[in-house]
Design an enzyme around this catalytic site. Structure first.
Site, PDB file in Angstrom:
ATOM      1  N   GLU A 145     -10.670 -64.033 -38.475  1.00  0.00           N
ATOM      2  CA  GLU A 145     -11.871 -63.307 -38.034  1.00  0.00           C
ATOM      3  C   GLU A 145     -11.625 -61.791 -38.035  1.00  0.00           C
ATOM      4  O   GLU A 145     -12.488 -61.013 -38.428  1.00  0.00           O
ATOM      5  CB  GLU A 145     -12.281 -63.762 -36.622  1.00  0.00           C
ATOM      6  CG  GLU A 145     -12.705 -65.228 -36.534  1.00  0.00           C
ATOM      7  CD  GLU A 145     -14.034 -65.535 -37.217  1.00  0.00           C
ATOM      8  OE1 GLU A 145     -14.265 -65.052 -38.353  1.00  0.00           O
ATOM      9  OE2 GLU A 145     -14.832 -66.282 -36.615  1.00  0.00           O
ATOM     10  N   GLU A 215      -6.161 -63.854 -47.595  1.00  0.00           N
ATOM     11  CA  GLU A 215      -7.292 -62.918 -47.601  1.00  0.00           C
ATOM     12  C   GLU A 215      -7.223 -61.979 -48.808  1.00  0.00           C
ATOM     13  O   GLU A 215      -8.228 -61.724 -49.457  1.00  0.00           O
ATOM     14  CB  GLU A 215      -7.338 -62.116 -46.296  1.00  0.00           C
ATOM     15  CG  GLU A 215      -7.734 -62.940 -45.072  1.00  0.00           C
ATOM     16  CD  GLU A 215      -9.195 -63.387 -45.068  1.00  0.00           C
ATOM     17  OE1 GLU A 215     -10.021 -62.796 -45.798  1.00  0.00           O
ATOM     18  OE2 GLU A 215      -9.502 -64.346 -44.348  1.00  0.00           O
TER      19      GLU A 215
HETATM   20  C1  HMH Z   1     -12.288 -65.509 -46.662  1.00  0.00           C
HETATM   21  N1  HMH Z   1     -12.086 -64.864 -44.313  1.00  0.00           N
HETATM   22  C2  HMH Z   1     -12.874 -65.299 -45.302  1.00  0.00           C
HETATM   23  N2  HMH Z   1     -14.163 -65.556 -45.098  1.00  0.00           N
HETATM   24  C3  HMH Z   1     -14.704 -65.384 -43.868  1.00  0.00           C
HETATM   25  N3  HMH Z   1     -16.025 -65.640 -43.697  1.00  0.00           N
HETATM   26  C4  HMH Z   1     -13.906 -64.915 -42.800  1.00  0.00           C
HETATM   27  C5  HMH Z   1     -12.586 -64.669 -43.076  1.00  0.00           C
HETATM   28  C6  HMH Z   1     -14.442 -64.669 -41.412  1.00  0.00           C
HETATM   29  O1  HMH Z   1     -15.099 -65.743 -40.904  1.00  0.00           O
END
Ligand code: HMH
Length: 228
Positions: A145, A215
């Site tokens: 988050e 990420e």
């Molecule tokens: C890849 N990471 C990714 N998508 C999201 N929506 C979030 C974090 C946060 O909820």
């Protein structure tokens, strides 16, 4: 009387220790391109459709966290309420993605997941296992988050040139309320880390780093950068 500064939490220590990869995830070129208004709209649409897939997989992960929180914390901690409000927000988020998709002409029913999205969803699924400690799963939840919160808040910070039609997207994660929510889950993770065994703390740190790596891969995929 002297004011004793609060003891820095474990997360604070990690953020200092792993600044490079953390910055890589929260100031990624994809995010910088949104912020300076140069983002390729096809890349944005790719992000939107792949993130819908991610969010669908995030729901069972958050649900597993409710179970872990219920088993591992006192009622007085209030953890379950915090996680539950996150689940409620995910319910709205799924609708939000559908509305965005129709606005941008993206058909979510035909989107094929790309490898980085599949890998990240698999990672989430592994975290739902009862063998994964509550502390480790909560650390992952916070990290996931917080990367979005920090990334999208940056697109609305002073000097931004984010296109008006993308500002509402940035607002979804960059708003102050979501910032407070991330602080609340960070406090829970820090509280759990404080009483966790050394082994658990090590596992949580590795999990934090893996989230950052996933990420970065997710942003790379959105930009259309091949992995190898
Ligand atoms: C890849 N990471 C990714 N998508 C999201 N929506 C979030 C974090 C946060 O909820």
């Amino acid at each position: 009387m002297d004011v004793v500064p609060p003891k820095p939490g474990m997360i604070d220590t990690w953020l200092k220790k792993h600044t490079l990869i953390h910055t890589g995830a929260t100031r990624h070129p994809f995010i910088l391109a949104i912020r300076d208004g140069t983002v390729d709209i096809s890349a944005f649409k790719r992000w939107l459709s792949q993130d819908y897939i991610f969010v669908r997989a995030f729901v069972p992960f958050a649900a597993s966290l409710v179970v872990k929180g219920w088993k591992n914390s006192d009622d007085s901690d209030g953890d379950v309420e915090v996680i539950l409000s996150g689940l409620a927000a995910l319910n709205d988020e799924i609708d939000w993605f559908k509305k965005q998709a129709s606005k941008w002409g993206v058909d979510l029913s035909v989107v094929a997941p790309q490898q980085p999205a599949l890998d990240y969803c698999r990672f989430l699924e592994n975290l739902t296992s009862p063998e994964v400690e509550y502390t480790v799963a909560m650390t992952a939840y916070w990290a996931i988050e917080a990367v979005y919160q920090e990334s999208f808040a940056h697109c609305l910070e002073e000097g931004f040139k984010t296109r008006p039609e993308l500002q509402e997207v940035c607002h979804r994660w960059g708003n102050d309320g979501f910032g407070s929510y991330c602080s609340a889950i960070r406090s829970i993770a820090d509280r759990l880390l404080l009483k966790a065994s050394d082994d658990e703390v090590r596992k949580a740190e590795v999990t934090f780093l893996r989230v950052l790596e996933y990420e970065v891969e997710f942003w790379n995929m959105s930009r259309g950068i091949p992995r190898y």
